[in-house]
Design an enzyme around this catalytic site. Sequence first.
Site, mmCIF file in Angstrom:
data_model
loop_
_atom_site.group_PDB
_atom_site.id
_atom_site.type_symbol
_atom_site.label_atom_id
_atom_site.label_comp_id
_atom_site.label_asym_id
_atom_site.label_seq_id
_atom_site.Cartn_x
_atom_site.Cartn_y
_atom_site.Cartn_z
ATOM 1 N N LEU A 35 27.760 6.591 44.092
ATOM 2 C CA LEU A 35 26.504 5.400 44.463
ATOM 3 C C LEU A 35 25.593 5.300 43.248
ATOM 4 O O LEU A 35 25.298 6.677 42.633
ATOM 5 C CB LEU A 35 25.693 5.753 45.565
ATOM 6 C CG LEU A 35 24.703 6.848 45.692
ATOM 7 C CD1 LEU A 35 23.565 6.203 46.483
ATOM 8 C CD2 LEU A 35 25.281 8.363 46.246
ATOM 9 N N CYS A 36 25.009 4.222 42.965
ATOM 10 C CA CYS A 36 23.628 4.118 42.108
ATOM 11 C C CYS A 36 22.701 3.251 42.755
ATOM 12 O O CYS A 36 22.627 3.285 44.044
ATOM 13 C CB CYS A 36 24.371 3.448 41.009
ATOM 14 S SG CYS A 36 24.586 1.776 40.972
ATOM 15 N N GLN A 37 21.884 2.561 42.419
ATOM 16 C CA GLN A 37 20.772 1.764 42.950
ATOM 17 C C GLN A 37 21.439 0.592 43.478
ATOM 18 O O GLN A 37 21.069 0.250 44.775
ATOM 19 C CB GLN A 37 19.706 1.455 41.878
ATOM 20 C CG GLN A 37 18.473 0.882 42.626
ATOM 21 C CD GLN A 37 17.743 1.692 43.888
ATOM 22 O OE1 GLN A 37 17.862 2.794 44.003
ATOM 23 N NE2 GLN A 37 17.487 0.802 44.895
#
Length: 569
Positions: A531-533
């Site tokens: 995951l990232c933003q």
Amino acid sequence: MTKIVIIGGVAGGASAAARARRVSETAEIIMLERGEFVSFANCGLPYHISGEIESRDALLLQTPESFKSRFNVDVRVFNEVIAIDRQAKRLNIRNHITHEIYQESYDKLLLSPGASPIKPPISGINNQFVHSLRNIPDMDRVLANLVLHKPKHATVVGGGFIGLEMVEALRHRGLEVSLLELADQVMGPVDIEMANILHQKLVDNKVDLRLKTGLTAVNECQIQLAEADITDDYDKPVPPHSHLQLTLSDNSTLATDLVILAIGVKPETSLASECDLVLGPLGGIRVDAGMRTSDADIYAVGDAIETADFVSGNPSLVPLAGPANRQGRLAADNMLGGDRLYRATQGTAICKLFDMAIASTGLNEKSLLRQAIPFEKIYVHTASHASYYPGAHPITLKLLFCPDNGRILGAQAAGIDGVDKRIDVLAVAQRAGMTVYDLADLELTYAPPFGSARDVVNQAGMVAANVLLGDEVTCHTQDLQALTATQIIVDVRNPGELTAVGAIDNAINIPLPQLRDRLNELPKDKELLLLCQVGLRGHVACRMLVQHGFKARNLSGGYKTYQMVNARF
């Protein structure tokens, strides 16, 4: 000469009358309306209550006189049809001015009665301070209450289109507002994680939002005279008081001055039912694709009818002005010998809430699950136009599509700017039979003040195509919440983002710029959930890891979507 009688005006009936005259100059056209207003902008009612539409007359689109002079249509207001004799092709009509009951024959009859507000059998509901909002007289009564009684607090019951618009209108006028919604979300056409954006907007604008809470009773309070009224001493402050005490489904009470019922609407089918026209499984009038009822000489349009859903083909009730307008036009052609077909309803709609908008087209995830229609979904969070040009705002877009062929099943979008444009494009693409692959190839207008070289719609198409082509395997919030022993979560954001925005417990943090040099820290015998933003860096990391022999999936929409799903109000 064909004699057409239309029962009901507004979007469906009025558009049919105008179209019928354009098609035939010789047809006799009569429109019967039980109320005073035959053609008005009912979607504009909350905006006049708020004061944003200043002139009441701006809501009156046509009058009996203008219909007569422009279209030679005999419009009779305050004339209510009380019975339909199908065999004799004759109507019984009550004139509410003269109280006369008379008869009128027809060759073709069009029913456009609309839908009526749902008014549950709640104790005390028939109170002068409890209002629905369907037409101009309803609006006038609300405004009169606001002016005469000067309420300080209002309660809106129901969080659909009208409910949300009335919440904004009343806040715009300076009232404190409570919103009661029996479901776990407002705005039923969108999914709950998208509705959570609305929930936050309501809270930010000081609305007392109460989800999973219904109205069970209304009690009127006895208003005692204030001391100043008794003693003539008007220098003393007058304590606030409320006209009503509401009992809620959680057994709590709520003091309020004004109640707006916006629980929903139900099709007006009494006339159709009484003359034995066939109703559909959802309670609306059943029509074919030509808008014909079970009687070949009786047509029906608008909020009272069931139409086929564009995606599933199943019967649906969609009380929107756009479909009603098109149905009225089509029915007019067919009553005068045409053979046009209505091509189902997508339910494309938009709602403004304070400074933002939310819109949707097609089916939502809840409907797809309920109807057991297979789907994939992706989320995109990006700017409304080039981020380096002033005034760009985030848009959140959810796209639902068929896992076999990429057919567009539905879309939802929320944001401050550009939401209407994106959902309109997706609605056209869906109706044209385009797939997510086609979305990636759309050539849309671009200049920094208006969009990006890769538009939100393009980006959604590319992400969805990546999923279908196997270039990326996605995961969703529920996958992270049901983590198994063979999976680990890897967060590729920078450490400062985790501190500022939030993080997921037990996730390994390796920022994307460091990932290539730290591959040895990751196990190849476990699946990596990345995951990232917003999903973009996660995609880059996923492609990198897969090519280095890891098994990896990317969280669609990133941590922002994770927050949307897990928000609680």
